[in-house]
Design a protein around this motif. Sequence first.
Motif, PDB file in Angstrom:
ATOM      1  N   PRO A 102       6.666   6.079  -0.562  1.00 32.68           N
ATOM      2  CA  PRO A 102       6.439   5.442   0.718  1.00 32.68           C
ATOM      3  C   PRO A 102       5.475   4.266   0.694  1.00 32.68           C
ATOM      4  CG  PRO A 102       5.708   7.698   0.707  1.00 32.68           C
ATOM      5  CD  PRO A 102       6.386   7.482  -0.578  1.00 32.68           C
ATOM      6  N   ARG A 103       5.863   3.281   1.428  1.00 30.31           N
ATOM      7  CA  ARG A 103       5.017   2.095   1.566  1.00 30.31           C
ATOM      8  C   ARG A 103       4.405   2.086   2.958  1.00 30.31           C
ATOM      9  NH1 ARG A 103       6.789  -2.014  -2.163  1.00 30.31           N
ATOM     10  NH2 ARG A 103       7.456  -0.856  -3.997  1.00 30.31           N
ATOM     11  N   PHE A 104       3.369   1.289   3.091  1.00 33.42           N
ATOM     12  CA  PHE A 104       2.630   1.220   4.340  1.00 33.42           C
ATOM     13  C   PHE A 104       2.389  -0.252   4.613  1.00 33.42           C
ATOM     14  CE2 PHE A 104      -1.564   1.707   6.520  1.00 33.42           C
ATOM     15  CZ  PHE A 104      -1.117   2.466   7.583  1.00 33.42           C
TER      16      PHE A 104
ATOM     17  N   THR B 231       0.837  -1.198   0.000  1.00 35.97           N
ATOM     18  CA  THR B 231       0.000   0.000   0.000  1.00 35.97           C
ATOM     19  C   THR B 231       0.873   1.250   0.000  1.00 35.97           C
ATOM     20  OG1 THR B 231      -1.464  -1.292   1.380  1.00 35.97           O
ATOM     21  CG2 THR B 231      -1.972   1.025   1.179  1.00 35.97           C
ATOM     22  N   ARG B 232       0.415   2.294  -0.683  1.00 35.42           N
ATOM     23  CA  ARG B 232       1.133   3.569  -0.688  1.00 35.42           C
ATOM     24  C   ARG B 232       0.623   4.452   0.443  1.00 35.42           C
ATOM     25  NH1 ARG B 232       5.343   2.465  -3.972  1.00 35.42           N
ATOM     26  NH2 ARG B 232       4.926   2.708  -6.179  1.00 35.42           N
ATOM     27  N   LYS B 233       1.498   5.320   0.923  1.00 33.36           N
ATOM     28  CA  LYS B 233       1.109   6.248   1.981  1.00 33.36           C
ATOM     29  C   LYS B 233       1.354   7.655   1.462  1.00 33.36           C
ATOM     30  CE  LYS B 233      -0.123   7.138   6.078  1.00 33.36           C
ATOM     31  NZ  LYS B 233      -1.485   6.763   6.450  1.00 33.36           N
TER      32      LYS B 233
ATOM     33  N   VAL C  52      17.444  13.734 -15.319  1.00 33.55           N
ATOM     34  CA  VAL C  52      18.318  13.716 -14.131  1.00 33.55           C
ATOM     35  C   VAL C  52      19.463  12.717 -14.342  1.00 33.55           C
ATOM     36  CG1 VAL C  52      18.403  13.141 -11.666  1.00 33.55           C
ATOM     37  CG2 VAL C  52      16.442  14.388 -12.580  1.00 33.55           C
ATOM     38  N   THR C  53      19.116  11.514 -14.795  1.00 37.61           N
ATOM     39  CA  THR C  53      20.122  10.451 -14.972  1.00 37.61           C
ATOM     40  C   THR C  53      21.146  10.835 -16.038  1.00 37.61           C
ATOM     41  OG1 THR C  53      18.365   8.871 -14.504  1.00 37.61           O
ATOM     42  CG2 THR C  53      20.397   7.979 -15.437  1.00 37.61           C
ATOM     43  N   THR C  54      20.657  11.318 -17.176  1.00 40.66           N
ATOM     44  CA  THR C  54      21.589  11.581 -18.281  1.00 40.66           C
ATOM     45  C   THR C  54      22.484  12.775 -17.960  1.00 40.66           C
ATOM     46  OG1 THR C  54      19.775  10.827 -19.700  1.00 40.66           O
ATOM     47  CG2 THR C  54      21.702  11.729 -20.801  1.00 40.66           C
TER      48      THR C  54
ATOM     49  N   PHE D  70      -7.670  -1.517  -9.820  1.00 40.98           N
ATOM     50  CA  PHE D  70      -7.412  -0.304 -10.601  1.00 40.98           C
ATOM     51  C   PHE D  70      -5.942  -0.266 -11.022  1.00 40.98           C
ATOM     52  CE2 PHE D  70      -6.012   4.161 -10.860  1.00 40.98           C
ATOM     53  CZ  PHE D  70      -6.846   4.603 -11.875  1.00 40.98           C
ATOM     54  N   HIS D  71      -5.055  -0.544 -10.057  1.00 44.82           N
ATOM     55  CA  HIS D  71      -3.625  -0.505 -10.371  1.00 44.82           C
ATOM     56  C   HIS D  71      -3.282  -1.486 -11.482  1.00 44.82           C
ATOM     57  CE1 HIS D  71       0.686  -0.130  -9.823  1.00 44.82           C
ATOM     58  NE2 HIS D  71       0.721  -1.445  -9.958  1.00 44.82           N
ATOM     59  N   LYS D  72      -3.806  -2.702 -11.366  1.00 45.39           N
ATOM     60  CA  LYS D  72      -3.461  -3.725 -12.371  1.00 45.39           C
ATOM     61  C   LYS D  72      -3.947  -3.296 -13.755  1.00 45.39           C
ATOM     62  CE  LYS D  72      -3.605  -7.487  -9.098  1.00 45.39           C
ATOM     63  NZ  LYS D  72      -4.492  -8.468  -8.541  1.00 45.39           N
TER      64      LYS D  72
ATOM     65  N   ARG E 163       6.915  -6.153  -7.798  1.00 47.37           N
ATOM     66  CA  ARG E 163       5.761  -5.846  -8.643  1.00 47.37           C
ATOM     67  C   ARG E 163       5.503  -4.350  -8.813  1.00 47.37           C
ATOM     68  NH1 ARG E 163       1.422 -10.104  -6.490  1.00 47.37           N
ATOM     69  NH2 ARG E 163       3.138 -10.724  -5.121  1.00 47.37           N
ATOM     70  N   ARG E 164       6.024  -3.527  -7.909  1.00 46.43           N
ATOM     71  CA  ARG E 164       5.857  -2.080  -8.086  1.00 46.43           C
ATOM     72  C   ARG E 164       7.104  -1.443  -8.701  1.00 46.43           C
ATOM     73  NH1 ARG E 164       1.032  -0.001  -5.676  1.00 46.43           N
ATOM     74  NH2 ARG E 164       1.320   1.657  -7.169  1.00 46.43           N
ATOM     75  N   ALA E 165       7.991  -2.253  -9.260  1.00 45.99           N
ATOM     76  CA  ALA E 165       9.209  -1.675  -9.842  1.00 45.99           C
ATOM     77  C   ALA E 165       8.839  -0.734 -10.977  1.00 45.99           C
ATOM     78  CB  ALA E 165      10.098  -2.790 -10.358  1.00 45.99           C
ATOM     79  N   CYS E 166       9.771   0.142 -11.304  1.00 46.66           N
ATOM     80  CA  CYS E 166       9.524   1.177 -12.311  1.00 46.66           C
ATOM     81  C   CYS E 166       8.995   0.597 -13.615  1.00 46.66           C
ATOM     82  CB  CYS E 166      10.828   1.926 -12.574  1.00 46.66           C
ATOM     83  SG  CYS E 166      10.653   3.170 -13.853  1.00 46.66           S
ATOM     84  N   ALA E 167       7.929   1.206 -14.116  1.00 47.32           N
ATOM     85  CA  ALA E 167       7.339   0.750 -15.379  1.00 47.32           C
ATOM     86  C   ALA E 167       8.107   1.324 -16.573  1.00 47.32           C
ATOM     87  CB  ALA E 167       5.872   1.190 -15.435  1.00 47.32           C
TER      88      ALA E 167
ATOM     89  N   VAL F  96      -4.566  -0.154 -14.921  1.00 48.53           N
ATOM     90  CA  VAL F  96      -3.868   0.987 -15.538  1.00 48.53           C
ATOM     91  C   VAL F  96      -2.398   0.684 -15.795  1.00 48.53           C
ATOM     92  CG1 VAL F  96      -5.507   2.749 -14.782  1.00 48.53           C
ATOM     93  CG2 VAL F  96      -3.604   2.152 -13.276  1.00 48.53           C
ATOM     94  N   LYS F  97      -1.822  -0.223 -15.014  1.00 44.71           N
ATOM     95  CA  LYS F  97      -0.428  -0.601 -15.314  1.00 44.71           C
ATOM     96  C   LYS F  97      -0.397  -1.370 -16.639  1.00 44.71           C
ATOM     97  CE  LYS F  97       3.911  -1.940 -13.333  1.00 44.71           C
ATOM     98  NZ  LYS F  97       4.665  -2.149 -12.128  1.00 44.71           N
ATOM     99  N   ARG F  98      -1.393  -2.208 -16.846  1.00 46.21           N
ATOM    100  CA  ARG F  98      -1.474  -2.938 -18.123  1.00 46.21           C
ATOM    101  C   ARG F  98      -1.615  -1.933 -19.278  1.00 46.21           C
ATOM    102  NH1 ARG F  98      -6.070  -4.823 -20.091  1.00 46.21           N
ATOM    103  NH2 ARG F  98      -7.091  -4.858 -18.054  1.00 46.21           N
TER     104      ARG F  98
ATOM    105  N   ASP G 240      11.149  13.910 -16.405  1.00 42.84           N
ATOM    106  CA  ASP G 240      12.085  14.284 -15.338  1.00 42.84           C
ATOM    107  C   ASP G 240      13.255  13.314 -15.102  1.00 42.84           C
ATOM    108  OD1 ASP G 240      12.711  16.033 -12.965  1.00 42.84           O
ATOM    109  OD2 ASP G 240      12.478  14.099 -12.000  1.00 42.84           O
ATOM    110  N   THR G 241      12.963  12.087 -14.659  1.00 41.72           N
ATOM    111  CA  THR G 241      14.039  11.215 -14.165  1.00 41.72           C
ATOM    112  C   THR G 241      15.102  10.877 -15.212  1.00 41.72           C
ATOM    113  OG1 THR G 241      12.452   9.465 -14.538  1.00 41.72           O
ATOM    114  CG2 THR G 241      12.885  10.056 -12.254  1.00 41.72           C
ATOM    115  N   THR G 242      14.676  10.785 -16.485  1.00 40.98           N
ATOM    116  CA  THR G 242      15.660  10.443 -17.524  1.00 40.98           C
ATOM    117  C   THR G 242      16.620  11.615 -17.737  1.00 40.98           C
ATOM    118  OG1 THR G 242      13.914   9.124 -18.536  1.00 40.98           O
ATOM    119  CG2 THR G 242      15.892   9.456 -19.836  1.00 40.98           C
TER     120      THR G 242
ATOM    121  N   ILE H 285       4.620  13.801 -16.831  1.00 40.18           N
ATOM    122  CA  ILE H 285       5.588  14.188 -15.788  1.00 40.18           C
ATOM    123  C   ILE H 285       6.649  13.101 -15.585  1.00 40.18           C
ATOM    124  CG2 ILE H 285       4.202  13.387 -13.800  1.00 40.18           C
ATOM    125  CD1 ILE H 285       5.250  15.858 -12.287  1.00 40.18           C
ATOM    126  N   GLU H 286       6.252  11.857 -15.693  1.00 44.67           N
ATOM    127  CA  GLU H 286       7.240  10.793 -15.457  1.00 44.67           C
ATOM    128  C   GLU H 286       8.280  10.724 -16.561  1.00 44.67           C
ATOM    129  OE1 GLU H 286       4.381   7.996 -12.728  1.00 44.67           O
ATOM    130  OE2 GLU H 286       4.682   7.493 -14.826  1.00 44.67           O
ATOM    131  N   ALA H 287       7.831  10.959 -17.802  1.00 47.06           N
ATOM    132  CA  ALA H 287       8.790  10.887 -18.904  1.00 47.06           C
ATOM    133  C   ALA H 287       9.725  12.089 -18.893  1.00 47.06           C
ATOM    134  CB  ALA H 287       8.045  10.816 -20.238  1.00 47.06           C
TER     135      ALA H 287
END
Length: 567
Positions: free
Chosen positions: A443-445, A169-171, A381-383, A194-196, A508-512, A198-200, A377-379, A373-375
């Motif tokens: 964060p996890r709960f 669970t997320r907090k 930062v890394t590059t 819902f998560h399953k 299972r919650r690893a980065c998509a 939209v992740k699909r 930022d992090t890439t 937003i996900e596409a």
Amino acid sequence: MESLVAALPAGGAAAAAAAAVGGLLAAAALAGRAGAKNNSSNAPPGQSATVIPRSLVWLMLLQGPDRVLLPDPPGSFSAPLILGVAEDWRSNSFGVSHNRAHFLSVPGLPIVGNLLQLKEKKPHQTFTKWAEIYGPIYTIKTGASSVVVLNSTQVAKEAMIAKFSSISTRKLSKALSVLTRDKTMVATSDYGDFHKMVKRYVMTSMLGTSGQKQFRDTRNMMVDNMLNTFHTLLNDDPNAPLNFREVFKNELFRLSLIQALGEDVSSVYVEEFGKDISKEEIYQATVVDMMMCAIEVDWRDFFPYLSWVPNRTFETRLLTTEGRRTAVMRALINQQKKRIARGAARISYLDFLLAENTLTDEQLLMLVWEAVIEAADTTLVTTEWAMYEVAKHPGKQDRLYQEIQEVCGNDIVTEDHLPRLPYLNAVFHETLRRHSPVSLVPPRFVHENTNLAGYDVPAGTEMVINLYGCNMNKSDWEEPEEWKPERFLDGRFESADMYKTMAFGAGRRACAGSMQAMYISCTAIARFVQEFAWRLKEGDEDKADTIQLTTNRLYPLYVYLTPRGRE
Ligand code: HEM
């Protein structure tokens, strides 16, 4: 108090998405604790408890919390507790088990717990320092809540993989609940139907193997454009250092718009603003403002018993920022719906979601915004960190260039070459390890009693996984402060393993989006080095400070480029 609180979220992924999911949420980890039980008793059941002498209580209160190592989490410092703190300790409320030495609590102050010690706005670094004193797992107190912090790869993997069913669970903090419309995103939703679903959706249409194939030309165009811009800037002024971030950011945002909406939007009319806004303003409203707002934590998150106290500055800022994001996203989506109505369907996440026809308008808006937003930022930062390190280490840059020459000759590096470029792969993963773009896992709960590293962890515990701490752990990594790609070439790691470090999370919650991040970052690094020799601007060698939710460089990278062959 607001600056104090703002300190906490420097880590996180979409947050705002919770930080972009990785980073952003981490903030929430520390913030949103409503409902979190303050059960500090991690001792295996049945172990005897020790009374903490009253003198030790006073010693701590008088000498300052850092001077006295208490062997056990001191429970909740709620207001009533403070008044009777010594009595509580004396009356054996905070027992110590025999092997608690491996699961200590970081001493803090009454009421605020460890909040003041987290003021420097880089909680991942503070957590890592504490791990050297208190061990890889310990508890901290953020106001009224206890949080377990994990700083070891082994235990983090146990939590994220083996014990996933109890810790899925997320907090979220109040800010993140508002910005994510109560978890209406892949990254922030709790594990469930819902998560399953939209992740699909996101994997099938965009981030999985076939989704990524559809956008390969767009990724190539993006890198071509960057190289062309570098050449143009060099021609304009061969002696001026280039602002790498500006060029990369613009192209990455272009890609994120094309993937998410089907078009490289240059402007859009926003009804609520009564005017057209530019691409730069779209970026500001959908990415920058959200990343900043996601780390604005409401101090009441730490003290739920004070939730009746108004905090208007916080609320106004949050609701205004959220409202602007929603207005801009609605305008962008409506613009594309008109395109689709004209019969001009394209390959995009929005086109895909509309065709599925299973989401409400609000869900659709949130998911498309998440993709943007996900596409974006992090890439970046890394590059940016990778090119900083490559420019800083000429010997390693030469080795990378040699590898590219041997494998590609005169051909331009493509994604097809990547499996044959092991040193490039090592440069990418070493950058992810050393600079963990998402330093704290969203964060996890713990939602049902479980056991971690031999200790009972009760339902209601909040958990922060410090990826930066895991990747800087001296028992796992030799000289962890050093950027040494060679460490991935000693045969211990599989080249194709995306989880050599914990940078993308695990389980299972690893980065998509890890495949997309790898394709963009690796191809860009390789082509940048193939085309130019890189050198840092004088005096920038030690500019390695960070800012924001994800570990953005505090100062944009400025470099001198020399076209290869014309040195
Ligand atoms: C180097 C770049 C990236 C890093 C370091 C990174 C890191 C992370 C981390 C640490 C998580 C949380 C994992 C967990 O909770 O266990 C995450 C989740 C996620 N990331 Fe990334 N990320 C990156 C790029 C991307 C990109 C480019 C996208 C999409 C365009 C993306 C989409 C997601 C999504 C949708 C999730 C949620 C997965 C889920 O909850 O099931 N990420 N990322």
